[in-house]
Write a protein that holds these residues in place. Structure first.
Motif, PDB file in Angstrom:
ATOM      1  N   VAL A 204       1.166  -1.266   0.307  1.00  0.00           N
ATOM      2  CA  VAL A 204       0.021   0.660   0.381  1.00  0.00           C
ATOM      3  C   VAL A 204       1.460   1.345  -0.324  1.00  0.00           C
ATOM      4  CG1 VAL A 204      -1.724   1.056   0.984  1.00  0.00           C
ATOM      5  CG2 VAL A 204      -1.752  -1.443   0.863  1.00  0.00           C
ATOM      6  N   GLY A 205       0.765   2.305  -1.131  1.00  0.00           N
ATOM      7  CA  GLY A 205       1.971   2.949  -1.150  1.00  0.00           C
ATOM      8  C   GLY A 205       0.905   4.415  -1.217  1.00  0.00           C
ATOM      9  N   TYR A 206       1.946   5.693  -1.629  1.00  0.00           N
ATOM     10  CA  TYR A 206       1.349   6.875  -1.523  1.00  0.00           C
ATOM     11  C   TYR A 206       2.977   8.250  -1.953  1.00  0.00           C
ATOM     12  CZ  TYR A 206       0.944  12.054  -1.592  1.00  0.00           C
ATOM     13  OH  TYR A 206       1.028  13.097  -1.148  1.00  0.00           O
ATOM     14  N   VAL A 219      -3.053   6.882   6.375  1.00  0.00           N
ATOM     15  CA  VAL A 219      -2.446   6.072   6.006  1.00  0.00           C
ATOM     16  C   VAL A 219      -1.974   4.952   6.891  1.00  0.00           C
ATOM     17  CG1 VAL A 219      -1.630   5.181   3.678  1.00  0.00           C
ATOM     18  CG2 VAL A 219      -2.206   7.301   4.133  1.00  0.00           C
ATOM     19  N   VAL A 220      -0.797   5.025   7.308  1.00  0.00           N
ATOM     20  CA  VAL A 220      -0.693   4.532   9.128  1.00  0.00           C
ATOM     21  C   VAL A 220      -1.552   3.717   9.203  1.00  0.00           C
ATOM     22  CG1 VAL A 220       0.708   4.167  10.219  1.00  0.00           C
ATOM     23  CG2 VAL A 220       2.054   5.246   8.886  1.00  0.00           C
ATOM     24  N   VAL A 223      -3.292   1.119   7.966  1.00  0.00           N
ATOM     25  CA  VAL A 223      -2.988  -0.065   8.201  1.00  0.00           C
ATOM     26  C   VAL A 223      -3.011  -1.049   9.539  1.00  0.00           C
ATOM     27  CG1 VAL A 223      -1.090  -1.488   7.320  1.00  0.00           C
ATOM     28  CG2 VAL A 223      -2.083   0.405   6.013  1.00  0.00           C
ATOM     29  N   THR A 231       3.018  -3.920   3.472  1.00  0.00           N
ATOM     30  CA  THR A 231       4.096  -2.918   3.993  1.00  0.00           C
ATOM     31  C   THR A 231       3.814  -1.614   3.762  1.00  0.00           C
ATOM     32  OG1 THR A 231       5.786  -4.407   3.739  1.00  0.00           O
ATOM     33  CG2 THR A 231       6.202  -2.736   2.694  1.00  0.00           C
ATOM     34  N   VAL A 232       3.960  -0.257   4.103  1.00  0.00           N
ATOM     35  CA  VAL A 232       3.455   0.438   3.171  1.00  0.00           C
ATOM     36  C   VAL A 232       5.112   1.658   2.754  1.00  0.00           C
ATOM     37  CG1 VAL A 232       2.131   2.716   3.927  1.00  0.00           C
ATOM     38  CG2 VAL A 232       1.730   0.817   5.109  1.00  0.00           C
ATOM     39  N   ALA A 255       6.963   0.425   7.543  1.00  0.00           N
ATOM     40  CA  ALA A 255       7.353   1.555   6.531  1.00  0.00           C
ATOM     41  C   ALA A 255       8.544   1.884   5.776  1.00  0.00           C
ATOM     42  CB  ALA A 255       6.325   3.134   7.157  1.00  0.00           C
TER      43      ALA A 255
END
Length: 377
Positions: A204-206, A219-220, A223, A231-232, A255
């Motif tokens: 999952v990301g940005y 986001v954290v 999750v 994993t971010v 992260a």
């Protein structure tokens, strides 16, 4: 109106990395491919060597927002003397005033793009609630004054158009998406990216600017409540990065922070993700969300601002309500579960969000103001 001469004024440009910079740069490249000329006037930065048609103006660092610079309102001599068909401001401040003055003095059509709701950034300047409220009101009144002087206002989303209507802007307002370079942003095999960064499992990301207004710690938090091994990953950087790192440590989340990735690596970054997470409530379009969609990656974002339009709920991703971390978490779960279907939907949307379509629409706006003001030109 291909072949026309345009000069764009902006308070943010290379080497600063953000959606406004990339939009101006990409529009300029496409405009010149079509035989036109689009010069850019922008704050100087020693790290960027100006190319032909780029005109840096003396500037100083803006103390309240890292990476931004403030210019003295002025028009470079070579721009004042150039043949011009349209003057286009991408900012209401600083150099935007220079654009307005140039258009008035040269009696040329004046177009203004509305990229950023500046009132939303008042908390960068003060922690005093009363002063912050006053700054927001002052900023809103100034934006209304500036935009009402434009022959046409361009916004990247219908939501932003509606916002300007609520502000009382009486100029013609047209939606022109920023557009994505779909030749560059296309699905690729993300395996090499994963291997290079030692990534495995569900990602999952940005990527983008790490501003406090983006609410990236959400986001954290989303999750953190999931049972799955995730994993971010964060591309980009900015003043809020430390707060995101603290949130990850607090919640024991794996992260990874890559900083600003080279532009050519971004398609692999998006393609490697299972879900692009976007909690920012202040977007006027959310260019990074469109880039993710163009690469076939679904987006889960807040149902606020332009993301209400950018994400087609249940088709290219999912929405959640502002402040609802449980809803954010549920949206991520659903996107992972329906990843393949959402991917196919995203890829079907590539052409409508392309920069070529955006420049077609931009051309139509320029044509319209030129025709309307022909007796003046």
């Amino acid at each position: 109106m291909d072949g026309a001469s345009v000069v764009a004024f902006t308070d943010t440009y290379l080497p600063t990395v953000n959606g406004v910079t990339y939009t101006i740069k990409t529009w300029r490249e496409r405009w010149e491919r079509r035989g036109g000329r689009m010069d850019v006037v922008y704050p100087d930065a020693a790290a960027h060597e100006p190319a032909t048609g780029e005109h840096p103006v003396r500037s100083v660092a803006f103390p309240f927002y890292d990476g931004f610079r403030v210019s003295v309102p002025r028009v470079p001599r070579e721009v004042r003397r150039a043949d011009l068909d349209v003057v286009h401001a991408h900012t209401p401040f600083g150099l935007g005033l220079s654009a307005l003055r140039l258009a008035s003095r040269r009696d040329r059509p004046f177009v203004a793009s509305y990229h950023t709701p500046t009132a939303e950034y008042a908390d960068y300047l003060t922690s005093n609630a009363r002063l912050e409220s006053g700054l927001e009101r002052l900023s809103t009144r100034y934006e209304r004054w500036f935009l009402s002087h434009a022959d046409a206002v361009i916004v990247p989303s219908a939501e932003t158009r509606d916002r300007l209507a609520d502000l009382g802007v009486d100029s013609e307002v047209t939606v022109v998406q920023n557009g994505v370079d779909i030749d560059r942003f296309a699905p690729v095999d993300g395996t090499a990216f994963r291997e290079r960064h030692d990534l495995s499992g569900t990602l999952v990301g940005y990527t983008g600017r790490h501003g406090f207004e983006k609410r990236l710690p959400d986001v954290v938090r989303a999750v953190a409540g999931m049972d799955e091994e995730l994993t971010v990953v964060f591309g980009g950087d900015g003043p809020a990065r430390e707060s995101v790192e603290r949130a990850a440590r607090k919640h024991g989340i794996d992260a990874r922070f890559f900083g600003f990735l080279p532009r050519e690596e971004l398609p692999a970054f998006y393609s490697a993700l299972d879900v692009f997470a976007f909690p920012s409530p202040v977007e006027t379009q959310g260019l990074v969300a469109l880039e993710a969609i163009a690469c076939g990656t679904p987006v889960v974002g807040v149902r606020e601002g332009a993301l209400r339009d950018t994400i087609d709920d249940g088709v290219t991703g999912y929405h959640y309500e502002p402040g609802d971390i449980d809803g954010f978490r549920d949206g991520i779960r659903r996107a992972i579960a329906t990843r393949e279907t959402l991917r196919e939907n995203c890829l079907a949307r590539r052409e409508p969000i392309s920069v070529e379509r955006a420049v077609d629409d931009l051309t139509a706006v320029y044509d319209r103001v030129r025709r309307a003001l022909a007796p003046r030109a």
